[in-house]
Design an enzyme around this catalytic site. Structure first.
Site, PDB file in Angstrom:
ATOM      1  N   SER A   1     -31.332 -75.784  -4.653  1.00 21.66           N
ATOM      2  CA  SER A   1     -32.692 -75.259  -4.815  1.00 21.66           C
ATOM      3  C   SER A   1     -33.371 -75.807  -6.067  1.00 21.66           C
ATOM      4  O   SER A   1     -32.777 -75.896  -7.133  1.00 21.66           O
ATOM      5  CB  SER A   1     -32.671 -73.744  -4.884  1.00 21.66           C
ATOM      6  OG  SER A   1     -33.977 -73.299  -5.206  1.00 21.66           O
TER       7      SER A   1
ATOM      8  N   LYS B   1     -35.141 -64.952   5.647  1.00 24.86           N
ATOM      9  CA  LYS B   1     -36.588 -64.678   5.593  1.00 24.86           C
ATOM     10  C   LYS B   1     -37.059 -63.589   6.570  1.00 24.86           C
ATOM     11  O   LYS B   1     -38.044 -62.911   6.305  1.00 24.86           O
ATOM     12  CB  LYS B   1     -37.389 -65.957   5.845  1.00 24.86           C
ATOM     13  CG  LYS B   1     -37.390 -66.901   4.650  1.00 24.86           C
ATOM     14  CD  LYS B   1     -38.333 -68.079   4.876  1.00 24.86           C
ATOM     15  CE  LYS B   1     -38.193 -69.085   3.743  1.00 24.86           C
ATOM     16  NZ  LYS B   1     -39.182 -70.173   3.844  1.00 24.86           N
TER      17      LYS B   1
ATOM     18  N   ASP C   1     -45.536 -69.057   1.948  1.00 26.30           N
ATOM     19  CA  ASP C   1     -45.283 -70.395   2.508  1.00 26.30           C
ATOM     20  C   ASP C   1     -46.521 -70.967   3.209  1.00 26.30           C
ATOM     21  O   ASP C   1     -46.950 -72.084   2.914  1.00 26.30           O
ATOM     22  CB  ASP C   1     -44.144 -70.346   3.537  1.00 26.30           C
ATOM     23  CG  ASP C   1     -42.772 -70.257   2.874  1.00 26.30           C
ATOM     24  OD1 ASP C   1     -42.598 -70.801   1.777  1.00 26.30           O
ATOM     25  OD2 ASP C   1     -41.870 -69.631   3.479  1.00 26.30           O
TER      26      ASP C   1
ATOM     27  N   ILE D   1     -44.631 -81.888   6.255  1.00 26.51           N
ATOM     28  CA  ILE D   1     -44.150 -80.904   5.269  1.00 26.51           C
ATOM     29  C   ILE D   1     -42.766 -81.249   4.724  1.00 26.51           C
ATOM     30  O   ILE D   1     -42.253 -80.577   3.850  1.00 26.51           O
ATOM     31  CB  ILE D   1     -44.190 -79.454   5.807  1.00 26.51           C
ATOM     32  CG1 ILE D   1     -43.149 -79.227   6.889  1.00 26.51           C
ATOM     33  CG2 ILE D   1     -45.574 -79.104   6.310  1.00 26.51           C
ATOM     34  CD1 ILE D   1     -42.910 -77.745   7.153  1.00 26.51           C
TER      35      ILE D   1
ATOM     36  N   THR E   1     -34.945 -67.237   0.953  1.00 28.51           N
ATOM     37  CA  THR E   1     -34.996 -68.457   1.752  1.00 28.51           C
ATOM     38  C   THR E   1     -33.988 -68.385   2.889  1.00 28.51           C
ATOM     39  O   THR E   1     -33.368 -67.336   3.121  1.00 28.51           O
ATOM     40  CB  THR E   1     -34.836 -69.706   0.840  1.00 28.51           C
ATOM     41  OG1 THR E   1     -35.070 -70.872   1.644  1.00 28.51           O
ATOM     42  CG2 THR E   1     -33.459 -69.805   0.206  1.00 28.51           C
TER      43      THR E   1
ATOM     44  N   GLY F   1     -44.416 -78.858  16.191  1.00 28.17           N
ATOM     45  CA  GLY F   1     -43.304 -77.979  15.812  1.00 28.17           C
ATOM     46  C   GLY F   1     -43.646 -76.525  16.080  1.00 28.17           C
ATOM     47  O   GLY F   1     -44.823 -76.151  16.140  1.00 28.17           O
ATOM     48  N   ALA F   2     -42.608 -75.705  16.261  1.00 30.60           N
ATOM     49  CA  ALA F   2     -42.826 -74.284  16.541  1.00 30.60           C
ATOM     50  C   ALA F   2     -41.720 -73.440  15.908  1.00 30.60           C
ATOM     51  O   ALA F   2     -41.409 -72.352  16.380  1.00 30.60           O
ATOM     52  CB  ALA F   2     -42.893 -74.064  18.051  1.00 30.60           C
TER      53      ALA F   2
ATOM     54  N   ASN G   1     -41.019 -64.410   2.102  1.00 32.46           N
ATOM     55  CA  ASN G   1     -40.327 -65.353   1.201  1.00 32.46           C
ATOM     56  C   ASN G   1     -40.434 -64.935  -0.271  1.00 32.46           C
ATOM     57  O   ASN G   1     -39.837 -65.578  -1.129  1.00 32.46           O
ATOM     58  CB  ASN G   1     -40.850 -66.783   1.376  1.00 32.46           C
ATOM     59  CG  ASN G   1     -42.148 -67.002   0.622  1.00 32.46           C
ATOM     60  OD1 ASN G   1     -42.983 -66.113   0.554  1.00 32.46           O
ATOM     61  ND2 ASN G   1     -42.314 -68.174   0.053  1.00 32.46           N
TER      62      ASN G   1
END
Ligand code: NAP
Length: 277
Positions: free
Chosen positions: A16, A67, A103, A219, A63, A127-128, A88
């Site tokens: 992280s 979440k 986010d 992203i 994270t 994306g989904a 988050n």
């Protein structure tokens, strides 16, 4: 002021970048707070939250993979996080744990740095999954009206479309259909993991029909410029990578916890440093 403790709950959390990013801002703003990552196994999430309550930890990020499951342990969840169905960021408000989701909003803020009028544009989301959900719902909450969805598994995109309570006149398109009508969109966003290290040669969707000047956003931040973004750049697109989203979600969490605006550009530098330059 007495120093406060903040944390990250995830599994794993070893790589992280959040501790370095937040601790640097605490220092820079003269706050004697500290941010620590905690590796919490899914079976022990409830115990971890009890520990946070007992120790009076002031706030924390959540994270993967916590979440969604974190929500059952919180006292209150803000409207946007409820609409997204994931949290988050948590603030400990005098013993009451309140959940937020930064986010999607963080993503939209970072997109608006390259496309100020992003909400008025025709947008395609590829994306989904979890990230797509946050981005789709936040775009809707913030006022976007025209967003289409595409995904490898079409049913998941249809499910996401049904899940959203806002009227976005969204069409769910197959990848092939989206590829053919790509010039219809002003902003195209990849929220899938396709192109992420180590599979850096993969692209989520063909850019053959891309029109010049389109905003192409990925992203993914590892690598900072995916193959897909580099193709888009060569075709005359304005490109936007995933680092802004990561920094902006952290900056919004920082504000929720401290009431202070952190230095976005410095946070970004720290993250780039963490990514190896
Ligand atoms: P997720 O919930 O697992 O969703 C994954 C998405 O990627 C799904 O739409 C999935 O399609 C698609 N996908 C995966 N492998 C694929 C393949 N081989 N071919 C085509 N589609 C594929 O993951 P997530 O949490 O949303 O994260 C997605 C990406 O966003 C990751 O790369 C993550 O690092 C990145 N991310 C970045 C930030 C940031 O701050 N910049 C924040 C969050 C996430 P199916 O539905 O067909 O399986």
């Amino acid at each position: 002021m007495m120093g406060k403790l903040f944390g990250l709950l995830g599994h794993p959390v070893g790589h992280s970048m959040s501790p370095a990013m937040h601790n640097d801002q605490f220092n820079q703003l003269g706050l004697s707070h500290y941010y620590q990552a905690f590796d919490v196994h899914p079976d022990r999430l409830g115990q971890a939250v009890n520990g946070i309550r007992a120790l009076g930890i002031s706030g924390f990020n959540v994270t993967i993979p916590h979440k969604v499951t974190i929500m059952e342990y919180l006292d209150e969840i803000d409207e946007e996080a409820k609409a997204i169905g994931a949290v988050n960021t948590v603030l400990n408000q005098h013993g009451k744990l309140v959940g937020f989701n930064t986010d999607g909003r963080g993503y939209v803020q970072s997109l608006q740095k390259v496309a100020g009028d992003a909400l008025d544009k025709r947008i395609l989301i590829i994306g989904a999954g979890g990230a797509a959900k946050g981005i789709y719902i936040s775009l809707a909450v913030m006022g976007a009206k025209n967003i289409d969805l595409t995904n490898r598994t079409l049913e998941k995109a249809q499910e996401l479309n049904r899940f959203c309570k806002h009227d976005l006149q969204s069409k769910v398109r197959s990848i092939e259909e989206a590829e053919k009508m790509l010039s219809h969109y002003d902003i195209i966003i990849n929220t899938t993991s396709v192109g992420m290290s180590p599979y850096v040669e993969a692209v989520p969707l063909s850019l053959d029909h891309l029109k010049k000047g389109t905003i192409v956003s990925d992203i993914i931040y590892n690598p900072l410029e995916t193959k897909w973004l580099s193709i888009a750049k060569h075709k005359g697109a304005i490109i936007h990578n995933g680092i802004g989203m990561f920094v902006a979600q952290g900056a919004l969490a920082f504000e929720i916890w401290t009431g202070k605006k952190p230095d976005f550009e410095k946070m970004k530098l720290i993250v780039i440093e963490q990514l190896g330059g």
